[in-house]
Design a protein around this motif. Sequence first.
Motif, PDB file in Angstrom:
ATOM      1  N   THR A  43       0.952  -0.962   0.062  1.00 54.50           N
ATOM      2  CA  THR A  43       0.088  -0.050  -0.048  1.00 54.50           C
ATOM      3  C   THR A  43       0.836   1.219  -0.112  1.00 54.50           C
ATOM      4  O   THR A  43       0.474   2.177  -0.584  1.00 54.50           O
ATOM      5  N   LEU A  44       1.947   0.997   0.575  1.00 48.98           N
ATOM      6  CA  LEU A  44       3.008   2.410   0.581  1.00 48.98           C
ATOM      7  C   LEU A  44       3.374   2.750  -0.671  1.00 48.98           C
ATOM      8  O   LEU A  44       3.408   3.830  -1.099  1.00 48.98           O
ATOM      9  N   GLU A  45       3.453   1.678  -1.458  1.00 46.92           N
ATOM     10  CA  GLU A  45       3.932   1.925  -2.847  1.00 46.92           C
ATOM     11  C   GLU A  45       2.928   2.593  -3.667  1.00 46.92           C
ATOM     12  O   GLU A  45       2.946   3.409  -4.642  1.00 46.92           O
ATOM     13  N   ARG A  46       1.516   2.231  -3.310  1.00 48.95           N
ATOM     14  CA  ARG A  46       0.557   2.686  -4.114  1.00 48.95           C
ATOM     15  C   ARG A  46       0.391   4.195  -3.653  1.00 48.95           C
ATOM     16  O   ARG A  46       0.017   4.997  -4.510  1.00 48.95           O
ATOM     17  N   ILE A  47       0.437   4.405  -2.369  1.00 50.26           N
ATOM     18  CA  ILE A  47       0.480   5.955  -2.063  1.00 50.26           C
ATOM     19  C   ILE A  47       1.305   6.554  -2.672  1.00 50.26           C
ATOM     20  O   ILE A  47       1.129   7.521  -3.139  1.00 50.26           O
ATOM     21  N   GLN A  48       2.478   6.414  -2.855  1.00 51.82           N
ATOM     22  CA  GLN A  48       3.677   6.790  -3.388  1.00 51.82           C
ATOM     23  C   GLN A  48       3.503   7.090  -5.131  1.00 51.82           C
ATOM     24  O   GLN A  48       3.502   8.268  -5.557  1.00 51.82           O
ATOM     25  N   SER A  49       2.775   6.067  -5.710  1.00 54.95           N
ATOM     26  CA  SER A  49       2.526   6.234  -6.974  1.00 54.95           C
ATOM     27  C   SER A  49       1.333   7.416  -7.295  1.00 54.95           C
ATOM     28  O   SER A  49       1.384   8.009  -8.191  1.00 54.95           O
ATOM     29  N   ILE A  50       0.578   7.418  -6.264  1.00 49.64           N
ATOM     30  CA  ILE A  50      -0.661   8.459  -6.426  1.00 49.64           C
ATOM     31  C   ILE A  50      -0.108   9.892  -5.953  1.00 49.64           C
ATOM     32  O   ILE A  50      -0.616  11.032  -6.469  1.00 49.64           O
TER      33      ILE A  50
END
Length: 343
Positions: A43-50
């Motif tokens: 989820t951290l990577e997805r937050i980063q991509s957003i």
Amino acid sequence: MKKCKVIVTGGCGYIGSHTVIELIDQNFEVVIFDDLSNSSEETLERIQSITSVTPIFVNVDLKDAEATDKAISEHADAVAVIHFAAHKAVGESVQKPLMYYKNNFYSLLNILSAQEQHKINTIIFSSSATVYGLPKSFPITEENETQRPFSPYGNTKKVAEEILDDYTKSQPDFSAISLRYFNPIGAHESGLIGELPNGIPNNLMPYITQTAVGIREKLMVYGNDYPTKDGTPIRDYIHVVDLAKAHVISVQRLINKEQEKNFEIFNLGTGNGSSVMDVINSFEKVTNVKLNYEITTRRDGDVPELYAATDLAKEKLNWVAEKSLDEMIDSSWKWEQYFRNKK
Ligand code: WQD
């Protein structure tokens, strides 16, 4: 100018991760405390991509007092804590009450003790409309008496609010806001984050989307003999992004010291009730997918109706839920399809 830091416990979870994104969008620095027991570091990577920002992540078990104090001490410059971290499956809590009481109470008590020790004087608590039990009047205002919830999970939320009430009475310089969620559904518009499935879903929305993608054979509709317009239970579904925005506004209320008293409670709902059939019909309309469902018997603990009075949040937080049921459902469906098709 140095950014204000906010600690988000359970920030890798469903509502937590959506709140982290809204905090970053409002230029806060975010530190996530999470033990990943019901979430994923992905989820951290997805937050980063957003957001193009990777929040600081601390893998910590908040049931461990020493570890919690250490984690808080390393971020004692935070202006607020948003406390999402808790076990939250109603059915599981009935089977495993001690696990729920230990996890949900030890975590809260350790966080409050560490905040006292390190002088972080504000907390936003993640609560639930389940504290109203079987409501006697509608729409449900914050003045409605809370009743013994039908599950140990719900009782951890009710008692946690009582702990905050007692604690804020003893600590005039400490401020708390408890946010009572009605039924959070939906996902971020990017379709990159949403409710992570963890076994067979208890909740209606993930069960619907998993049925529509073929993971579940059919949706069982738990009873159509309730005293409601179409016999199926009514709930106040609210978009998780609307919910997240209310948390950011609440943090700003606390740090700007706008509170009239140092413990406030707000309902977070749309004020509109939708039946299970309303949700099914909206899903089929929005997605053009025919849902396979069957009417069966009632589920223990379900109440006929739950929908919020939202005047207090409008008046004090200047917040109203903006997204429609169709938008909630469309975003849930987009997330389900992304999650199932991602490589
Ligand atoms: C909604 C409606 C079911 C599944 C719970 C917790 C609450 C919060 C949200 C954590 C009900 C019906 C459901 C299914 C169905 N949880 N349903 N078939 O029970 O209102 O609230 O989840 O914070 O605290 O109490 O939500 O989504 O489980 O149910 O017919 O397979 O959908 O009977 O009427 P609920 P839900």
